[in-house]
Design an enzyme around this catalytic site. Structure first.
Site, PDB file in Angstrom:
ATOM      1  N   THR A  44      33.266  35.598 111.660  1.00 34.86           N
ATOM      2  CA  THR A  44      33.920  36.586 111.399  1.00 34.86           C
ATOM      3  C   THR A  44      35.156  36.551 111.145  1.00 34.86           C
ATOM      4  OG1 THR A  44      32.592  37.851 113.145  1.00 34.86           O
ATOM      5  CG2 THR A  44      34.393  38.852 112.252  1.00 34.86           C
ATOM      6  N   HIS A  47      35.325  35.469 107.444  1.00 31.85           N
ATOM      7  CA  HIS A  47      35.188  36.744 106.501  1.00 31.85           C
ATOM      8  C   HIS A  47      36.457  37.459 106.271  1.00 31.85           C
ATOM      9  CE1 HIS A  47      31.052  36.131 106.741  1.00 31.85           C
ATOM     10  NE2 HIS A  47      30.840  36.746 107.774  1.00 31.85           N
TER      11      HIS A  47
HETATM   12  P1  NAD Z   1      26.837  30.434 109.733  1.00 31.46           P
HETATM   13  O1  NAD Z   1      27.150  31.372 108.473  1.00 31.46           O
HETATM   14  O2  NAD Z   1      27.647  29.479 110.042  1.00 31.46           O
HETATM   15  O3  NAD Z   1      25.229  29.764 109.753  1.00 31.46           O
HETATM   16  C1  NAD Z   1      24.377  30.359 108.917  1.00 31.46           C
HETATM   17  C2  NAD Z   1      23.449  29.261 108.642  1.00 31.46           C
HETATM   18  O4  NAD Z   1      22.247  29.381 107.935  1.00 31.46           O
HETATM   19  C3  NAD Z   1      24.161  28.320 107.516  1.00 31.46           C
HETATM   20  O5  NAD Z   1      24.443  26.859 108.230  1.00 31.46           O
HETATM   21  C4  NAD Z   1      23.409  28.327 106.344  1.00 31.46           C
HETATM   22  O6  NAD Z   1      23.432  27.125 105.616  1.00 31.46           O
HETATM   23  C5  NAD Z   1      21.982  28.562 106.675  1.00 31.46           C
HETATM   24  N1  NAD Z   1      21.128  29.090 105.911  1.00 31.46           N
HETATM   25  C6  NAD Z   1      21.404  29.812 104.760  1.00 31.46           C
HETATM   26  N2  NAD Z   1      20.233  30.113 104.149  1.00 31.46           N
HETATM   27  C7  NAD Z   1      19.051  29.550 104.839  1.00 31.46           C
HETATM   28  C8  NAD Z   1      17.770  29.717 104.663  1.00 31.46           C
HETATM   29  N3  NAD Z   1      17.281  30.102 103.724  1.00 31.46           N
HETATM   30  N4  NAD Z   1      17.126  28.958 105.714  1.00 31.46           N
HETATM   31  C9  NAD Z   1      17.736  28.358 106.865  1.00 31.46           C
HETATM   32  N5  NAD Z   1      19.331  28.649 106.819  1.00 31.46           N
HETATM   33  C10 NAD Z   1      19.770  28.951 106.074  1.00 31.46           C
HETATM   34  O7  NAD Z   1      26.764  31.467 110.620  1.00 31.46           O
HETATM   35  P2  NAD Z   1      26.889  31.425 112.536  1.00 31.46           P
HETATM   36  O8  NAD Z   1      28.297  31.813 112.815  1.00 31.46           O
HETATM   37  O9  NAD Z   1      26.027  30.165 112.930  1.00 31.46           O
HETATM   38  O10 NAD Z   1      26.105  32.769 112.953  1.00 31.46           O
HETATM   39  C11 NAD Z   1      24.684  32.898 112.418  1.00 31.46           C
HETATM   40  C12 NAD Z   1      24.249  34.388 111.938  1.00 31.46           C
HETATM   41  O11 NAD Z   1      24.777  35.111 113.202  1.00 31.46           O
HETATM   42  C13 NAD Z   1      25.465  34.811 111.069  1.00 31.46           C
HETATM   43  O12 NAD Z   1      24.592  35.664 110.014  1.00 31.46           O
HETATM   44  C14 NAD Z   1      26.458  35.600 111.682  1.00 31.46           C
HETATM   45  O13 NAD Z   1      26.839  36.898 110.900  1.00 31.46           O
HETATM   46  C15 NAD Z   1      25.367  36.400 112.893  1.00 31.46           C
HETATM   47  N6  NAD Z   1      26.154  36.837 114.059  1.00 31.46           N
HETATM   48  C16 NAD Z   1      25.606  37.898 114.530  1.00 31.46           C
HETATM   49  C17 NAD Z   1      26.186  38.358 115.676  1.00 31.46           C
HETATM   50  C18 NAD Z   1      25.722  39.517 116.436  1.00 31.46           C
HETATM   51  O14 NAD Z   1      26.201  40.187 117.371  1.00 31.46           O
HETATM   52  N7  NAD Z   1      24.247  40.132 115.962  1.00 31.46           N
HETATM   53  C19 NAD Z   1      27.246  37.800 116.280  1.00 31.46           C
HETATM   54  C20 NAD Z   1      27.633  36.596 115.623  1.00 31.46           C
HETATM   55  C21 NAD Z   1      27.145  36.010 114.673  1.00 31.46           C
END
Ligand code: NAD
Ligand code: ZN
Length: 346
Positions: A44, A47
């Site tokens: 975040t 972003h």
């Molecule tokens: P991040 O963006 O660092 O990790 C996402 C990973 O997914 C990356 O390593 C990327 O290479 C991989 N990826 C992309 N396309 C892919 C595919 N087709 N198959 C497999 N892997 C793929 O994010 P993060 O900090 O580890 O967070 C994970 C997710 O959770 C993010 O989408 C974030 O926005 C979300 N998030 C949600 C909440 C919530 O409360 N719902 C809270 C925190 C983070």
């Protein structure tokens, strides 16, 4: 005492952050002032740094950003009880109303009026942070402060990974970002039969190997079904943790679940991501959206798992002084990173 402090601020509606002096906050009667020791950079924050579409729609500069931190209590509001100056703490980043139906039924993670530290109000990338006393989480000082600095994100991973019973189950995690890495370590620790992690990034999958993933799959080179025979997976996965936010990862997860499988969705998808609902219906899948973490049950589980030997240190890849924040954000933007920690104590 000086009422100015250093802080990382989004000062204008454009890319980047500045390190500048802002007013040190003064705790109100029910608030606590925390002297920040260490912070970790979350997706975040990246972003907000990059000023992407989500940030443009949600962030109102000037704002001190950041919500993953560890520190010590520096000052207590006059009505605050049961906390002491000098106590090691972290804090829940969602400040909830306390009055809505979900807040009153123990589901404050679904509060209808939640405000987020470092998003809707000033955050933790500063020498001091002020939050309501209810959000303060005392921390066992025996736990490594580097690990505590990202307890907020560890909470997302824990809440998602513990949503469904993983004991003896085959678990598929899509996305080996920092949160997917932590979920991998949690599922291994909690007795999953196998933990299979997918990503497109070998650097990140290699960290999952160190965390004892049963198998890692770079989906640009291999297919998920390639490991079925080797891992004796017959009918598909029992539990899926979607942690990539990728539509193709979500769709491949749905098709790799066994009938009756359970999926927890953490990764934030594009608004109109298509999925094959008939596959969900005919397979009898359960899909649970995940937001934040349980207040405060998830925090207890997190500390208890660390005290019980869960080792998250392989996830830490970079450490900088806060004055070198540009290097920290560059490491995060490179994607060849796990958790990036900024030290505010020196
Ligand atoms: P991040 O963006 O660092 O990790 C996402 C990973 O997914 C990356 O390593 C990327 O290479 C991989 N990826 C992309 N396309 C892919 C595919 N087709 N198959 C497999 N892997 C793929 O994010 P993060 O900090 O580890 O967070 C994970 C997710 O959770 C993010 O989408 C974030 O926005 C979300 N998030 C949600 C909440 C919530 O409360 N719902 C809270 C925190 C983070
Ligand atoms: Zn509420």
């Amino acid at each position: 005492m000086s009422r100015k402090m250093n802080a990382l601020v989004k000062d204008k509606a454009q890319e980047g952050l500045i390190l500048t002096q802002v007013n040190k906050p003064k705790p109100k009667h029910d608030e606590v002032l925390i002297k920040i020791h260490k912070t970790a950079i979350c997706g975040t924050d990246v972003h907000i740094y990059n000023w992407n579409q989500w940030a443009q729609a949600n962030i109102k500069p000037p704002l001190t950003i950041g919500h993953e931190y560890v520190g010590e209590i520096a000052e207590l509001g006059e009505n605050v009880k049961n906390l002491t100056i000098g106590q090691l703490v972290s804090g829940e980043g969602h400040i909830v109303c306390g009055h809505c139906r979900n807040c009153r039924s123990g589901n404050a993670q679904w509060c209808k009026d939640t405000k987020s530290v470092g998003v809707n109000r000033d955050g933790a990338f500063a020498e001091y942070l002020c939050i309501p006393a209810t959000n303060v989480v005392p921390i066992n000082p025996d736990i490594d402060e580097d690990v505590v600095s990202f307890f907020d994100a560890f909470g997302n991973a824990t809440h998602t990974a513990l949503m469904f019973d993983v004991v003896g189950e085959d678990v598929l995690i899509t996305g080996a970002g920092p949160i997917g890495m932590m979920a991998c370590a949690i599922c291994v620790k909690n007795g999953a039969r196998s933990v299979v992690v997918t990503d497109v990034n070998d650097y990140r999958l290699d960290i999952c190997k160190k965390l004892k993933a049963t198998a890692t799959i770079n989906i640009t080179k291999e297919k998920i079904e390639d490991i079925y025979q080797d891992r004796h997976i017959v009918e598909g996965f029992d539990v899926g943790l979607e942690m990539s936010g990728s539509a193709s990862a979500l769709n491949s997860m749905i098709s790799h679940m066994r009938n009756g499988g359970k999926i927890a969705l953490l990764g934030i998808q594009d608004a109109k991501t298509p999925i094959d609902l008939n596959e969900v219906i005919f397979k009898g899948l359960t899909i649970q959206g995940i937001y934040g973490r349980k207040m405060y049950e998830t925090w207890y589980k997190m500390s208890a798992m660390i005290e019980g030997g869960l080792d998250l240190s392989p996830i830490i890849t970079h450490r900088f002084n806060y004055r070198e924040y540009e290097k920290g954000f560059a490491a995060m933007n490179s994607k060849n990173s796990g958790k990036v920690i900024l030290d505010w104590s020196k």
